[in-house]
Write an enzyme that holds these catalytic residues in place. Structure first.
Site, PDB file in Angstrom:
ATOM      1  N   CYS A 185      -5.595  -2.653   2.739  1.00  0.00           N
ATOM      2  CA  CYS A 185      -5.435  -2.570   4.084  1.00  0.00           C
ATOM      3  C   CYS A 185      -6.765  -2.550   4.955  1.00  0.00           C
ATOM      4  O   CYS A 185      -7.155  -3.707   5.024  1.00  0.00           O
ATOM      5  CB  CYS A 185      -4.833  -1.128   4.357  1.00  0.00           C
ATOM      6  N   GLU A 217       0.808  -1.248  -0.052  1.00  0.00           N
ATOM      7  CA  GLU A 217       0.080   0.216   0.078  1.00  0.00           C
ATOM      8  C   GLU A 217       0.768   1.070  -0.016  1.00  0.00           C
ATOM      9  O   GLU A 217       1.881   1.502   0.812  1.00  0.00           O
ATOM     10  CB  GLU A 217      -1.044   0.099   1.191  1.00  0.00           C
ATOM     11  N   LYS A 272      -9.857   1.748  -3.418  1.00  0.00           N
ATOM     12  CA  LYS A 272     -10.261   1.277  -2.036  1.00  0.00           C
ATOM     13  C   LYS A 272     -11.663   1.803  -1.876  1.00  0.00           C
ATOM     14  O   LYS A 272     -12.193   2.825  -2.036  1.00  0.00           O
ATOM     15  CB  LYS A 272      -9.115   1.714  -1.007  1.00  0.00           C
TER      16      LYS A 272
END
Length: 526
Positions: A387, A273, A334
């Site tokens: 994440c 990330e 995301k």
């Protein structure tokens, strides 16, 4: 006196000599020890003992108000200990003084404790105080944490059984909520057994026996396709306090590029990330050069990057994973953003509040579409989670549909040596179990790992080291029951049990009132 009336009156007087203050301290302690059931301690019996204490205390609650404070005390204990890893980020990287960081953690724990508080209040106010209702309410409050106010889906009971191989075979069927239901039901049923009410214990043990059989048989919900992909995961171990300094982006990119030199030629080389801590248009020349190098060696390249999309005079900013391959390219944005870290909840309202007009600009990432197609790397369909969003069971379930294997990229350097990164890894293991897919996890400073379709860590790198993890990832095909139905069957059963218990409680109250009426009438007739 009828049996129903006797039961109703007995419940109201159970443990009536225990002061509320002492009961709340016991609830606080029970909540505080809960995190010992999770990573990095793995004492899974605590996941049964901890809810058991709360159940006993709620049986003794005189009224719903007491139950609320017992639940709040328990929930506060769960969160102030289980999520104290947030202190590292708030204090060390947020610039917040230690005393203020502790206060913020306490406020967060009080707010998150409301989930257990409301659960306890409903349990005492409306239900017949039965194990099945207690387990059902527990599942509902865990589920609520996945969506209410964008959610904080952490510290679920079911995660305690991720590494318990003779039980976790139910995860592909019911998901983490099903394991939570079983554990909490057993906790309450054990209490009822001690109270000489063996019926609930028999129900709980029957369900656990079914779980054991399913786990031991080990149904093959998914199977290998025969295709294997070679991957190299680059763990740069960039210090968090240096990574985002002005001018450090190119240096960070250079470190990852240098580590990758020996890996070109593998099927997929993966960076974690925000390995490129700049917007893609700011680093376009470097990205093009690395993509060309990867293509010449026959490799696909995947990296975390900040992505800026400007269209129709509007600019959207994303936390993304970029894919380049010889034949194709792709981008994943995301979906589940971190509140106050990646966006400001109800940010538009801040503009009308004095002194907060500019706060919206501090965190203004956009949310990715909920139905993004898998990325196609070396003819393999890769489902992506960035994440924090891997903590959301339903999001990962959607992303896993029609994939060969799954990828999550993360940067847990925010949380140092705390339990947070290991709890995070445990959630990835559960997502592998639920979806029957291999999960590749690339991180900045650990834990970088490859996890198989049974939730087992096949290989990993030590934390806080600059290193490369190489592995072979089998592609899987098929769907688990959880991928098809999600958490809805467990949620439906939980709500049904709650409603039945509410009905039973009303019937008990009606019987008690009738008994009281006829008893009083009989005395008057004398």
């Amino acid at each position: 006196m009828t049996k129903a009336a006797t039961s109703f009156r007995a419940k109201a007087t159970t443990h009536r000599t225990l002061p509320l203050g002492i009961a709340c301290l016991l609830a606080l302690f029970a909540g505080a020890i809960f995190s010992l059931a999770l990573a990095p301690y793995y004492l899974f019996p605590i996941a049964i003992i901890s809810p058991m204490v709360l159940y006993v205390l709620l049986l003794g609650a005189k009224n719903p108000r007491q139950a609320f404070w017992l639940g709040e005390s328990y929930g506060f204990g769960v969160w102030v200990v289980g999520a104290f890893w947030l202190y590292h980020s708030i204090h060390n990287y947020g610039g917040v003084p230690a005393w203020a960081a502790v206060i913020l953690i306490g406020v967060m724990a009080l707010i998150m404790g409301l989930f257990h508080a409301v659960m306890a209040w409903v349990f005492v106010r409306f239900t017949a105080r039965q194990p099945l209702a207690f387990a059902g309410l527990w599942v509902v409050q865990e589920w609520a944490k996945t969506w209410l106010l964008t959610g904080f889906p952490w510290l679920f009971v079911g995660y305690a059984f991720t590494d318990v191989s003779w039980l976790n075979g139910m995860a592909p069927v019911t998901g983490v909520f099903g394991l939570s239901f079983l554990a909490v039901l057993l906790a309450a049923a054990l209490v009822e057994l001690l109270r000489r009410k063996a019926g609930y214990f028999a129900i709980a043990m029957s369900l656990w026996m079914v779980t054991l059989v399913v786990s031991l048989i080990g149904f093959a919900w998914t199977k290998p396709t025969g295709q294997t992909t070679s991957v190299s995961l680059i763990q740069g171990n960039i210090p968090q306090d240096l990574k985002w300094q002005e001018g450090a982006g190119i240096q960070t990119l250079g470190i990852y590029a240098g580590l990758s030199q020996s890996e070109w030629g593998r099927d997929i080389v993966i960076w974690p990330e925000a390995a490129i801590p700049m917007f893609q248009d700011e680093a376009q020349a470097q990205i093009d050069a690395i993509a060309k190098q990867a293509a010449q060696a026959g490799s696909a390249w995947m990296t975390g990057v900040l992505y800026r999309d400007s269209q129709d005079d509007a600019t959207q900013l994303y936390n993304s994973v970029l894919l380049t391959d010889q034949a194709t390219s792709g981008i994943y944005h995301k979906q589940q953003l971190v509140p106050f870290g990646e966006y400001i909840p109800m940010g538009g309202l801040l503009d009308v509040l004095p002194g907060l007009e500019g706060m919206q600009g501090l965190a203004s990432l956009s949310r990715g579409d909920a139905h993004q197609a898998p990325l196609l790397a070396k003819d393999q369909r890769v489902g992506v989670a960035i994440c924090y969003e891997v903590a959301y069971p339903d999001t990962t379930r959607r992303n896993a549909i029609d994939t060969d294997f799954l990828l999550t990229v993360s940067n847990d350097a925010w949380f140092g040596t705390s339990a947070g990164p290991l709890q995070h890894l445990q959630m990835v293991q559960m997502r592998s179990l639920e979806t029957g897919r291999y999960f590749v996890r690339a991180t900045n400073n650990g834990v970088t790992a490859i996890i198989n379709h049974k939730g087992q860590i096949i290989t990993s790198l030590p934390q806080f080291e600059r290193a490369i993890l190489r592995g072979e990832v089998p592609s899987m095909t098929g769907k688990t029951p959880f991928m098809i139905f999600g958490h809805y069957p467990v949620l439906f059963i939980s709500i049904l049990l709650i409603l039945l218990s509410i009905l039973a409680n009303r019937m008990n109250n009606t019987s008690a009132k009738k008994e009281k009426y006829y008893t009083a009438k009989g005395v008057a007739d004398r």
